[in-house]
Motif scaffolding. Sequence first.
Motif, PDB file in Angstrom:
ATOM      1  N   ALA A  54       0.831  -1.213   0.000  1.00  0.00           N
ATOM      2  CA  ALA A  54       0.000   0.000   0.000  1.00  0.00           C
ATOM      3  C   ALA A  54       0.862   1.258   0.000  1.00  0.00           C
ATOM      4  CB  ALA A  54      -0.932  -0.002   1.211  1.00  0.00           C
ATOM      5  N   ASP A  55       2.023   1.202   0.654  1.00  0.00           N
ATOM      6  CA  ASP A  55       2.937   2.347   0.661  1.00  0.00           C
ATOM      7  C   ASP A  55       3.377   2.700  -0.751  1.00  0.00           C
ATOM      8  OD1 ASP A  55       3.025   2.596   3.471  1.00  0.00           O
ATOM      9  OD2 ASP A  55       4.653   1.130   3.626  1.00  0.00           O
ATOM     10  N   VAL A  56       3.644   1.681  -1.543  1.00  0.00           N
ATOM     11  CA  VAL A  56       4.148   1.916  -2.897  1.00  0.00           C
ATOM     12  C   VAL A  56       3.126   2.699  -3.720  1.00  0.00           C
ATOM     13  CG1 VAL A  56       5.073   0.838  -4.981  1.00  0.00           C
ATOM     14  CG2 VAL A  56       5.519  -0.203  -2.742  1.00  0.00           C
ATOM     15  N   PHE A  57       1.868   2.318  -3.602  1.00  0.00           N
ATOM     16  CA  PHE A  57       0.824   3.049  -4.317  1.00  0.00           C
ATOM     17  C   PHE A  57       0.681   4.476  -3.791  1.00  0.00           C
ATOM     18  CE2 PHE A  57      -0.546  -1.367  -5.092  1.00  0.00           C
ATOM     19  CZ  PHE A  57      -0.715  -1.316  -6.462  1.00  0.00           C
ATOM     20  N   GLU A  58       0.840   4.651  -2.484  1.00  0.00           N
ATOM     21  CA  GLU A  58       0.718   5.987  -1.894  1.00  0.00           C
ATOM     22  C   GLU A  58       1.881   6.888  -2.295  1.00  0.00           C
ATOM     23  OE1 GLU A  58      -0.295   8.011   2.453  1.00  0.00           O
ATOM     24  OE2 GLU A  58       0.348   5.909   2.349  1.00  0.00           O
ATOM     25  N   LEU A  59       3.053   6.282  -2.473  1.00  0.00           N
ATOM     26  CA  LEU A  59       4.240   7.068  -2.796  1.00  0.00           C
ATOM     27  C   LEU A  59       4.319   7.456  -4.271  1.00  0.00           C
ATOM     28  CD1 LEU A  59       6.852   5.110  -0.678  1.00  0.00           C
ATOM     29  CD2 LEU A  59       6.184   7.489  -0.329  1.00  0.00           C
ATOM     30  N   LYS A  60       3.714   6.662  -5.129  1.00  0.00           N
ATOM     31  CA  LYS A  60       3.845   6.905  -6.576  1.00  0.00           C
ATOM     32  C   LYS A  60       3.526   8.346  -6.965  1.00  0.00           C
ATOM     33  CE  LYS A  60       4.044   6.471 -11.038  1.00  0.00           C
ATOM     34  NZ  LYS A  60       5.336   6.583 -11.733  1.00  0.00           N
ATOM     35  N   PRO A  61       2.395   8.944  -6.551  1.00  0.00           N
ATOM     36  CA  PRO A  61       2.111  10.329  -6.962  1.00  0.00           C
ATOM     37  C   PRO A  61       2.944  11.370  -6.223  1.00  0.00           C
ATOM     38  CG  PRO A  61       0.360   9.522  -5.534  1.00  0.00           C
ATOM     39  CD  PRO A  61       1.253   8.354  -5.812  1.00  0.00           C
ATOM     40  N   VAL A  62       3.659  10.942  -5.194  1.00  0.00           N
ATOM     41  CA  VAL A  62       4.448  11.865  -4.375  1.00  0.00           C
ATOM     42  C   VAL A  62       5.862  12.032  -4.921  1.00  0.00           C
ATOM     43  CG1 VAL A  62       5.457  12.206  -2.076  1.00  0.00           C
ATOM     44  CG2 VAL A  62       3.117  11.337  -2.308  1.00  0.00           C
ATOM     45  N   VAL A  63       6.433  10.940  -5.413  1.00  0.00           N
ATOM     46  CA  VAL A  63       7.826  10.964  -5.868  1.00  0.00           C
ATOM     47  C   VAL A  63       7.929  11.775  -7.152  1.00  0.00           C
ATOM     48  CG1 VAL A  63       9.777   9.578  -6.667  1.00  0.00           C
ATOM     49  CG2 VAL A  63       8.323   8.737  -4.800  1.00  0.00           C
ATOM     50  N   THR A  64       8.759  12.806  -7.110  1.00  0.00           N
ATOM     51  CA  THR A  64       8.935  13.687  -8.272  1.00  0.00           C
ATOM     52  C   THR A  64      10.275  13.469  -8.961  1.00  0.00           C
ATOM     53  OG1 THR A  64       9.866  15.451  -6.885  1.00  0.00           O
ATOM     54  CG2 THR A  64       7.474  15.463  -7.248  1.00  0.00           C
ATOM     55  N   GLN A  83       1.390  -2.086 -12.229  1.00  0.00           N
ATOM     56  CA  GLN A  83       0.355  -1.109 -11.874  1.00  0.00           C
ATOM     57  C   GLN A  83       0.949   0.264 -11.553  1.00  0.00           C
ATOM     58  OE1 GLN A  83      -2.960  -2.500  -9.201  1.00  0.00           O
ATOM     59  NE2 GLN A  83      -1.802  -4.408  -9.205  1.00  0.00           N
ATOM     60  N   VAL A  84       2.046   0.271 -10.831  1.00  0.00           N
ATOM     61  CA  VAL A  84       2.641   1.534 -10.381  1.00  0.00           C
ATOM     62  C   VAL A  84       3.457   2.211 -11.486  1.00  0.00           C
ATOM     63  CG1 VAL A  84       4.273   2.545  -8.724  1.00  0.00           C
ATOM     64  CG2 VAL A  84       2.649   0.801  -7.974  1.00  0.00           C
ATOM     65  N   LYS A  85       4.123   1.390 -12.316  1.00  0.00           N
ATOM     66  CA  LYS A  85       4.970   1.889 -13.401  1.00  0.00           C
ATOM     67  C   LYS A  85       6.023   2.889 -12.907  1.00  0.00           C
ATOM     68  CE  LYS A  85       2.197   1.066 -17.538  1.00  0.00           C
ATOM     69  NZ  LYS A  85       1.258   0.080 -16.967  1.00  0.00           N
ATOM     70  N   PRO A  86       6.952   2.426 -12.084  1.00  0.00           N
ATOM     71  CA  PRO A  86       8.050   3.300 -11.652  1.00  0.00           C
ATOM     72  C   PRO A  86       9.006   3.543 -12.813  1.00  0.00           C
ATOM     73  CG  PRO A  86       8.523   1.055 -11.032  1.00  0.00           C
ATOM     74  CD  PRO A  86       7.134   1.036 -11.621  1.00  0.00           C
ATOM     75  N   GLU A  87       9.920   4.466 -12.615  1.00  0.00           N
ATOM     76  CA  GLU A  87      10.940   4.684 -13.641  1.00  0.00           C
ATOM     77  C   GLU A  87      11.866   3.485 -13.773  1.00  0.00           C
ATOM     78  OE1 GLU A  87       9.019   8.306 -12.991  1.00  0.00           O
ATOM     79  OE2 GLU A  87       9.997   7.056 -11.468  1.00  0.00           O
ATOM     80  N   GLN A  88      12.108   2.790 -12.657  1.00  0.00           N
ATOM     81  CA  GLN A  88      13.042   1.667 -12.680  1.00  0.00           C
ATOM     82  C   GLN A  88      12.561   0.554 -11.757  1.00  0.00           C
ATOM     83  OE1 GLN A  88      17.632   1.874 -12.758  1.00  0.00           O
ATOM     84  NE2 GLN A  88      17.169   1.775 -10.583  1.00  0.00           N
ATOM     85  N   VAL A  89      12.773  -0.682 -12.188  1.00  0.00           N
ATOM     86  CA  VAL A  89      12.568  -1.838 -11.323  1.00  0.00           C
ATOM     87  C   VAL A  89      13.895  -2.584 -11.243  1.00  0.00           C
ATOM     88  CG1 VAL A  89      11.690  -3.254 -13.257  1.00  0.00           C
ATOM     89  CG2 VAL A  89      11.246  -3.950 -10.902  1.00  0.00           C
TER      90      VAL A  89
END
Length: 238
Positions: A54-64, A83-89
Amino acid sequence: MTKLSVNINKIATLRNARGGNVPNLVEFTKNIERFGAQGITVHPRPDERHIRYADVFELKPVVTTEFNIEGNPVPKFIDLVLQVKPEQVTLVPDAEDAITSNAGWDTKKHKDFLKEVISEFNNNGIRTSIFLDPDAAQVEHAAATGTNRIELYTEDYATQYAAGNKEAVLKYAECSRAAAAAGLGVNAYYDLSLDNIKYFIEQVPEIQEVSIGHALITEALYFGLEATIEKYLNQLQS
């Protein structure tokens, strides 16, 4: 310049120790970026003992800056990343009961599996990195998986450097050169600290990004978070 990504798992561990939401992970993340870090790293594990899904989903819109999610690519983790689509995995072969990351991939043995997973991530516009021991043979097989980068597992370097053996960095430099020659980017992670990071970057100049959590958060207890991040940035720039 080598970029600094701050692993915030330890902040989540501290929060989870008492329940509730102190320290607040979102506010902590905002401060890390405000103080100059160029990325945020999280490593959710199946038991969610620190970072929760749940943290990962909450952080996605926060990380700039750059969002980097590390973990073992089991189905639940793969679904999270897609689902989250980070810049890097960053793919790490952690056992479920591992206290922390303790080995890189055998990229020859797991090549077909890694190819399949990496292809899916690349098709979704997510940069991939494979966690590797400093073994040039593993770099060669990693390049065949289609990964964009490797992440060198630097525990042995940190241990040997503390014991006065600076030559331990040589195998990392060899792997980094091999990766660059194969067209791969190079990251580094594990036990890098203010004591040893400057020498490592000087000897392995191909490093594009370091992910630092335990050491940085520990050092912040002494120097404060903003001052600690500033110290790292100075080390990485010089």
